[in-house]
Design a protein around this motif. Structure first.
Motif, PDB file in Angstrom:
ATOM      1  N   GLY A  54      31.178  46.008  49.439  1.00 15.85           N
ATOM      2  CA  GLY A  54      31.762  45.875  48.111  1.00 15.85           C
ATOM      3  C   GLY A  54      33.261  46.093  48.045  1.00 15.85           C
ATOM      4  O   GLY A  54      33.967  45.353  47.351  1.00 15.85           O
ATOM      5  N   THR A  55      33.779  47.090  48.765  1.00 11.87           N
ATOM      6  CA  THR A  55      35.221  47.361  48.713  1.00 11.87           C
ATOM      7  C   THR A  55      36.007  46.180  49.250  1.00 11.87           C
ATOM      8  O   THR A  55      37.026  45.775  48.675  1.00 11.87           O
ATOM      9  N   PHE A  56      35.536  45.603  50.349  1.00 13.00           N
ATOM     10  CA  PHE A  56      36.191  44.424  50.929  1.00 13.00           C
ATOM     11  C   PHE A  56      36.182  43.259  49.945  1.00 13.00           C
ATOM     12  O   PHE A  56      37.224  42.627  49.699  1.00 13.00           O
ATOM     13  N   LEU A  57      35.018  42.963  49.352  1.00 13.84           N
ATOM     14  CA  LEU A  57      34.924  41.849  48.411  1.00 13.84           C
ATOM     15  C   LEU A  57      35.777  42.082  47.175  1.00 13.84           C
ATOM     16  O   LEU A  57      36.420  41.155  46.667  1.00 13.84           O
ATOM     17  N   LEU A  58      35.798  43.316  46.680  1.00 12.10           N
ATOM     18  CA  LEU A  58      36.583  43.620  45.480  1.00 12.10           C
ATOM     19  C   LEU A  58      38.075  43.434  45.749  1.00 12.10           C
ATOM     20  O   LEU A  58      38.793  42.844  44.937  1.00 12.10           O
ATOM     21  N   CYS A  59      38.553  43.934  46.893  1.00 14.79           N
ATOM     22  CA  CYS A  59      39.976  43.777  47.242  1.00 14.79           C
ATOM     23  C   CYS A  59      40.335  42.307  47.403  1.00 14.79           C
ATOM     24  O   CYS A  59      41.391  41.849  46.928  1.00 14.79           O
ATOM     25  N   LEU A  60      39.456  41.555  48.058  1.00 15.47           N
ATOM     26  CA  LEU A  60      39.709  40.138  48.282  1.00 15.47           C
ATOM     27  C   LEU A  60      39.740  39.374  46.959  1.00 15.47           C
ATOM     28  O   LEU A  60      40.641  38.568  46.704  1.00 15.47           O
ATOM     29  N   LEU A  61      38.759  39.650  46.094  1.00 13.16           N
ATOM     30  CA  LEU A  61      38.691  38.976  44.798  1.00 13.16           C
ATOM     31  C   LEU A  61      39.904  39.317  43.938  1.00 13.16           C
ATOM     32  O   LEU A  61      40.480  38.429  43.283  1.00 13.16           O
ATOM     33  N   ALA A  62      40.301  40.585  43.958  1.00 11.35           N
ATOM     34  CA  ALA A  62      41.474  40.991  43.174  1.00 11.35           C
ATOM     35  C   ALA A  62      42.727  40.273  43.660  1.00 11.35           C
ATOM     36  O   ALA A  62      43.560  39.816  42.863  1.00 11.35           O
ATOM     37  N   GLY A  63      42.871  40.153  44.984  1.00 13.85           N
ATOM     38  CA  GLY A  63      44.028  39.452  45.539  1.00 13.85           C
ATOM     39  C   GLY A  63      44.034  37.983  45.170  1.00 13.85           C
ATOM     40  O   GLY A  63      45.076  37.419  44.810  1.00 13.85           O
ATOM     41  N   ILE A  64      42.860  37.343  45.239  1.00  9.27           N
ATOM     42  CA  ILE A  64      42.760  35.916  44.903  1.00  9.27           C
ATOM     43  C   ILE A  64      43.107  35.687  43.441  1.00  9.27           C
ATOM     44  O   ILE A  64      43.902  34.804  43.095  1.00  9.27           O
ATOM     45  N   LEU A  65      42.499  36.497  42.542  1.00 13.34           N
ATOM     46  CA  LEU A  65      42.747  36.314  41.116  1.00 13.34           C
ATOM     47  C   LEU A  65      44.194  36.606  40.751  1.00 13.34           C
ATOM     48  O   LEU A  65      44.804  35.890  39.947  1.00 13.34           O
ATOM     49  N   ALA A  66      44.766  37.657  41.351  1.00 10.56           N
ATOM     50  CA  ALA A  66      46.171  37.988  41.073  1.00 10.56           C
ATOM     51  C   ALA A  66      47.086  36.861  41.538  1.00 10.56           C
ATOM     52  O   ALA A  66      48.048  36.494  40.847  1.00 10.56           O
ATOM     53  N   SER A  67      46.778  36.291  42.691  1.00  8.80           N
ATOM     54  CA  SER A  67      47.599  35.205  43.222  1.00  8.80           C
ATOM     55  C   SER A  67      47.506  33.962  42.347  1.00  8.80           C
ATOM     56  O   SER A  67      48.516  33.326  42.041  1.00  8.80           O
ATOM     57  N   ILE A  68      46.293  33.621  41.922  1.00 12.17           N
ATOM     58  CA  ILE A  68      46.121  32.448  41.064  1.00 12.17           C
ATOM     59  C   ILE A  68      46.850  32.639  39.737  1.00 12.17           C
ATOM     60  O   ILE A  68      47.550  31.742  39.253  1.00 12.17           O
ATOM     61  N   ALA A  69      46.716  33.839  39.148  1.00 11.81           N
ATOM     62  CA  ALA A  69      47.336  34.102  37.848  1.00 11.81           C
ATOM     63  C   ALA A  69      48.857  34.070  37.917  1.00 11.81           C
ATOM     64  O   ALA A  69      49.524  33.596  37.003  1.00 11.81           O
ATOM     65  N   THR A  70      49.419  34.572  39.015  1.00 10.26           N
ATOM     66  CA  THR A  70      50.874  34.704  39.094  1.00 10.26           C
ATOM     67  C   THR A  70      51.553  33.503  39.736  1.00 10.26           C
ATOM     68  O   THR A  70      52.721  33.233  39.449  1.00 10.26           O
ATOM     69  N   LEU A  71      50.837  32.776  40.586  1.00 12.47           N
ATOM     70  CA  LEU A  71      51.489  31.722  41.365  1.00 12.47           C
ATOM     71  C   LEU A  71      51.161  30.306  40.910  1.00 12.47           C
ATOM     72  O   LEU A  71      51.750  29.353  41.423  1.00 12.47           O
ATOM     73  N   ALA A  72      50.216  30.136  39.978  1.00 14.02           N
ATOM     74  CA  ALA A  72      49.820  28.788  39.561  1.00 14.02           C
ATOM     75  C   ALA A  72      51.025  27.981  39.087  1.00 14.02           C
ATOM     76  O   ALA A  72      51.247  26.846  39.511  1.00 14.02           O
TER      77      ALA A  72
END
Length: 298
Positions: A54-72
């Protein structure tokens, strides 16, 4: 992975592969359904979290969503203003990724040429498809999410390019920019359904046919190079949500041919420099990952 998934033609799965987290990601996603049934429904939160990494998936998901939100917006702007240089960077990235994934094959043999060629031809064919706009209803958003996430998890096939082919790339980006939570929720559920199904299939295939799958994925990335080739001739146009004319279908041309067709500079030397930068970035990531794996744990 989030930054890569925004760009049509670049696969988040490729980024996961070259950073060394691809197989851990597949295992964690594949473990989710069983962990949910065996632990979460019984209220065993700690066991569930441990079983699905879970910790790995949560960190990965947070990074993906943050990147999409800020870099789109930033990536869309860069692709418009510096398209040749950005695509050159991605081209170098994928060339190095082809080499990286190919090195993971355990036993080289002539039989691997078949999946390599099949993957190359299929991915090349996908990159030549033109978009056909769909009516952006809720079921369509769900289906688009399921298809796109299946592509995103495969190195070499771009989920965002699948959205372009379906004509859903602009509606999804618009939903992200406007924070349309209903549309994004339906799209996310489609992604979840597609992800849980395809991850188990890929994990099973890797365990049973490791080298064949790697040869196929290498072919996918070779074929995807057609999409990220920096110099394009626009064959047809479409009108985006802002009322602007943007390319619908394109064909790869030589740098000299591009200059003759458009009257613009090919920026060949800068493009080569950007491609080398992308290639070196992959090698650097691989080197850092190798150092971390070989470092003694305390």
């Amino acid at each position: 992975m989030g930054a890569a998934d925004i760009v049509p033609g670049v696969s988040g799965g490729t980024i996961a592969f070259i950073t060394g987290i691809y197989f851990r990601l597949l295992e964690a996603i594949s473990a989710l359904p069983e962990a949910f049934i065996r632990h979460l429904v019984r209220g065993q939160l700690r066991e569930f979290w441990r079983a699905c990494d879970g910790t790995f998936l949560l960190c990965l998901l947070a990074g993906i969503l943050a990147s999409i939100a800020t870099l789109a917006s930033a990536i869309s702007y860069a692709l418009t203003e510096y398209s040749i240089l950005i695509w050159s960077f991605f081209f170098g990235l994928i060339v190095a990724s082809v080499w990286h994934v190919g090195r993971q094959v355990r036993h080289y043999q002539p039989a691997l040429l078949l999946p390599l060629v099949v993957g190359t031809v299929f991915a090349w064919w996908v990159t030549t498809l033109s978009g056909s706009p769909l009516s952006p209803s809720m079921p369509v958003f769900f289906g688009a999410g399921a298809l796109a996430i299946c592509a995103m998890i495969l190195p070499g096939i771009s989920g965002s390019f699948i959205l372009v082919i379906l004509g859903m790339y602009v509606p999804v980006l618009d939903a992200i920019r406007s924070l349309n939570l209903v549309v994004l929720g339906v799209f996310a559920v489609g992604c979840l359904v597609g992800l849980l199904s395809v991850a188990r299939v890929i994990t099973w295939a890797f365990h049973r046919y490791h080298d064949l799958v790697l040869a196929l994925l290498t072919g996918f990335m070779v074929g995807a190079l057609n999409k990220v080739w920096p110099w394009k001739e626009t064959l047809s146009w479409r009108t985006n949500s802002a009322g602007e004319q943007v390319p619908l279908s394109e064909a790869s041309v030589s740098p000299m041919g591009y200059a003759e067709l458009t009257g613009e500079e090919s920026q060949l030397l800068l493009a080569i420099a950007c491609a080398i930068a992308g290639l070196l970035l992959v090698l650097l990531v691989e080197w850092v990952g190798g150092k971390r794996q070989s470092a003694p744990s305390h």
